[in-house]
Design a protein around this motif. Structure first.
Motif, mmCIF file in Angstrom:
data_model
loop_
_atom_site.group_PDB
_atom_site.id
_atom_site.type_symbol
_atom_site.label_atom_id
_atom_site.label_comp_id
_atom_site.label_asym_id
_atom_site.label_seq_id
_atom_site.Cartn_x
_atom_site.Cartn_y
_atom_site.Cartn_z
ATOM 1 N N ALA A 28 29.981 30.221 43.257
ATOM 2 C CA ALA A 28 30.832 30.403 42.077
ATOM 3 C C ALA A 28 30.435 31.622 41.257
ATOM 4 N N GLY A 29 29.262 32.180 41.500
ATOM 5 C CA GLY A 29 28.825 33.366 40.778
ATOM 6 C C GLY A 29 29.216 34.660 41.465
ATOM 7 N N ASN A 30 29.748 34.569 42.668
ATOM 8 C CA ASN A 30 30.142 35.750 43.420
ATOM 9 C C ASN A 30 31.343 36.414 42.756
ATOM 10 N N SER A 31 31.340 37.741 42.694
ATOM 11 C CA SER A 31 32.411 38.446 41.992
ATOM 12 C C SER A 31 33.777 38.283 42.676
ATOM 13 N N PHE A 32 33.804 38.187 44.005
ATOM 14 C CA PHE A 32 35.082 37.968 44.696
ATOM 15 C C PHE A 32 35.636 36.587 44.359
ATOM 16 N N PHE A 33 34.769 35.573 44.330
ATOM 17 C CA PHE A 33 35.194 34.223 43.965
ATOM 18 C C PHE A 33 35.738 34.210 42.536
ATOM 19 N N VAL A 34 35.040 34.868 41.629
ATOM 20 C CA VAL A 34 35.477 34.921 40.226
ATOM 21 C C VAL A 34 36.835 35.609 40.124
ATOM 22 N N PHE A 35 37.024 36.679 40.903
ATOM 23 C CA PHE A 35 38.296 37.396 40.895
ATOM 24 C C PHE A 35 39.432 36.507 41.398
#
Length: 84
Positions: A28-35
């Motif tokens: 959940a901290g990954n930038s792609f996931f956040v995007f």
């Protein structure tokens, strides 16, 4: 017509991608996931929480899966009327 249908497919794809990422346990901290989450949550409109279920996996499937189907159906209807 094709543009409208393509937009619906993209919206549905975002919902399905987010659903798969959540169910697969993506970081959940990954930038792609956040995007993807920042796109998927607003596109889900009124679906999240519409059907209260205690199983978190089923809740994700209902919330975002129904939103994906919604986008495909609505844009399909709009494209059909625009083609007339």
């Amino acid at each position: 017509m094709r543009v409208i249908t393509a937009i619906g497919a993209i919206f549905a794809g975002i919902e399905v991608l987010y659903m798969i990422m959540v169910l697969a346990g993506a970081n959940a901290g990954n930038s792609f996931f956040v995007f993807i989450k920042s796109l998927a949550v607003p596109l889900a409109l009124f679906w999240p929480g519409l059907f209260p279920v205690s199983n978190p996996s089923l809740a994700v499937i209902l919330d975002f899966g129904l939103a994906a189907v919604f986008w495909l159906v609505v844009t399909g209807i709009i494209a059909r009327f625009a083609g007339r």
